[in-house]
Design an enzyme around this catalytic site. Structure first.
Site, short mmCIF file in Angstrom:
data_model
loop_
_atom_site.label_atom_id
_atom_site.label_comp_id
_atom_site.label_asym_id
_atom_site.label_seq_id
_atom_site.Cartn_x
_atom_site.Cartn_y
_atom_site.Cartn_z
N ARG A 105 0.93 -1.23 -0.07
CA ARG A 105 0.02 -0.15 0.05
C ARG A 105 0.77 1.28 -0.11
NH1 ARG A 105 -5.49 1.25 3.49
NH2 ARG A 105 -6.06 -0.16 1.58
N HIS A 133 -7.10 1.05 -6.69
CA HIS A 133 -7.37 0.29 -5.71
C HIS A 133 -7.97 -1.04 -6.07
CE1 HIS A 133 -7.93 -1.42 -1.70
NE2 HIS A 133 -8.48 -0.41 -0.95
N GLN A 136 -9.88 -3.71 -3.84
CA GLN A 136 -11.17 -3.30 -3.59
C GLN A 136 -12.35 -3.67 -4.68
OE1 GLN A 136 -12.23 -1.84 -0.61
NE2 GLN A 136 -14.22 -2.36 -1.43
N ASP A 227 -17.03 7.20 -2.06
CA ASP A 227 -16.04 6.97 -1.29
C ASP A 227 -15.58 8.38 -0.41
OD1 ASP A 227 -13.51 6.12 -0.12
OD2 ASP A 227 -12.50 6.24 -2.10
N CYS A 267 -16.50 1.71 -0.03
CA CYS A 267 -15.27 0.73 0.15
C CYS A 267 -15.21 0.68 1.87
CB CYS A 267 -14.13 1.23 -0.57
SG CYS A 267 -13.69 2.94 -0.21
N ARG A 295 -13.59 -8.72 0.51
CA ARG A 295 -12.27 -8.48 0.64
C ARG A 295 -11.33 -9.91 0.70
NH1 ARG A 295 -10.30 -3.27 1.02
NH2 ARG A 295 -8.46 -4.31 0.09
N1 CP Z 1 -11.31 -0.11 1.88
C1 CP Z 1 -10.24 -0.38 2.56
O1 CP Z 1 -9.13 -0.57 1.64
O2 CP Z 1 -9.98 -0.26 3.71
P1 CP Z 1 -8.73 -0.12 4.42
O3 CP Z 1 -8.15 1.08 4.28
O4 CP Z 1 -9.11 -0.16 6.02
O5 CP Z 1 -7.86 -1.34 4.19
N1 NVA Z 2 -9.96 6.61 -1.54
C1 NVA Z 2 -9.64 6.10 -0.20
C2 NVA Z 2 -9.88 4.92 -0.22
C3 NVA Z 2 -9.53 4.34 1.14
C4 NVA Z 2 -9.81 2.52 1.24
C5 NVA Z 2 -8.01 6.44 0.11
O1 NVA Z 2 -7.42 6.39 -0.62
O2 NVA Z 2 -7.83 7.08 1.22
#
Ligand code: CP
Ligand code: NVA
Length: 308
Positions: A105, A133, A136, A227, A267, A295
């Site tokens: 990440r 992502h 997701q 989101d 999400c 997930r």
């Molecule tokens: N939706 C999602 O990716 O959640 P987290 O940021 O908690 O991993």
């Molecule tokens: N768009 C959000 C998604 C979190 C799962 C972010 O990148 O923070």
């Protein structure tokens, strides 16, 4: 078959459908308490988890999923990625001597490409970047298939920021034949690469349409997705975005414009009172915790696919 999963575009539409079929059967096995035929798919494999941003769902589901496939987790602290410690391409070249895959990440998607280019034997999974992502979106499509049976021909409306989640959702929806509508304020639309790829990746005449007006986008839609307005890494823009996005809230009035049986998706994490009201996220239309559960099954299927 791809060794990496940086983007939905690493999959063909057939790969995506097969991955979702496998995810469904992994979910059914788990619910029935069966180990199933893939319980040793990652036996003897080490998978690194390297997270430069916070996570609940992604971290927990990869940790459990890799264990359920017989693999072992290596938790790698994010400070090893600091540029003043050593270059990223040295981090990756070390890792490939010890481990088989890394789930990352991070910020710019280009950081993931550095791993792939410098460490060719390492499998790399995008656990969220600034741009995409994809894990997701796998879970989102699995959730929709469970509800609808088939996604082709349905209309999915995304309301809010044209961000990483919106990009991967659009990729996946188009690849499965859904019509995608994305409503964002001016200046926050999907990146041009997403719109230019749309025609190439869309199956069965599926279209991507962009809107400024959220009401127009959700009209008659089968699902409404939103989101956060401020993604991780954009915190300095929080106040400004709160003003710009205020008319993009998914509330009862907006949901009433979608189909009567429309699904609400997010999400998570969600900010109640901002991008979605408490009433909508807690309503019978909301599938947000199914998305979260999925997930796990979707990522296990993706890992089995990468290692097969
Ligand atoms: N939706 C999602 O990716 O959640 P987290 O940021 O908690 O991993
Ligand atoms: N768009 C959000 C998604 C979190 C799962 C972010 O990148 O923070």
């Amino acid at each position: 078959m791809t060794k990496h999963f940086l983007s939905l575009l690493d999959f063909t539409p057939d790969d995506l459908s097969r991955c979702l079929d496998l995810a469904s059967s992994l979910g059914a096995d788990r619910r029935a308490g069966r180990k199933g035929p893939h319980g040793s798919a990652l036996a003897g494999r080490h998978v690194g988890l390297l997270f430069e941003k916070p996570s609940l769902r992604t971290r927990v589901t990869f940790t459990i999923g890799i264990g359920e496939l017989g693999g072992s987790i290596v938790d790698i602290p994010s400070d090893v990625m600091h540029a003043d410690r050593e270059p990223l391409h040295d981090v990756s070249r070390n890792l490939e001597r010890w481990i088989d895959a890394v789930v990352i990440r991070t910020y710019a998607q280009a950081r993931l490409s550095i791993f792939i280019d410098s460490a060719p034997t390492l499998r790399v999974v995008n656990a969220l970047s600034d741009e995409e992502h994809p894990c997701q979106a796998l879970a989102d499509m699995l959730t929709l298939r469970e509800r609808w049976g088939t996604i082709a021909g349905r209309t999915i409306a995304y309301v809010g920021d044209g961000n990483n989640v919106a990009t991967s959702l659009s990729h996946a929806g188009l690849m499965l034949g859904a019509h995608m509508r994305v409503a964002t304020p001016k200046g926050y639309a999907l990146p041009p690469e997403v719109t230019s790829a749309a025609e190439r990746i869309a199956v069965g005449g599926a279209e991507l349409k962009q809107f400024i007006d959220p009401k127009e986008a959700v009209k008659g839609a089968d699902a409404v997705y939103t989101d956060v307005w401020t993604s991780m890494g954009q915190e300095v823009e929080y106040a400004e975005r709160g003003k710009i996005f205020s008319r993009y809230q998914v509330n009862d009035a907006l949901m009433a414009r979608a189909k009567p049986d429309a699904i609400f998706m997010h999400c998570l994490p969600a900010h109640r009172g901002q991008e979605v009201t408490d009433e909508v996220i807690e309503s019978a239309a909301s599938v947000v915790f199914d998305q979260a559960e999925n997930r796990l099954h979707a990522q296990k299927a993706m890992l089995v696919t990468l290692f097969s």
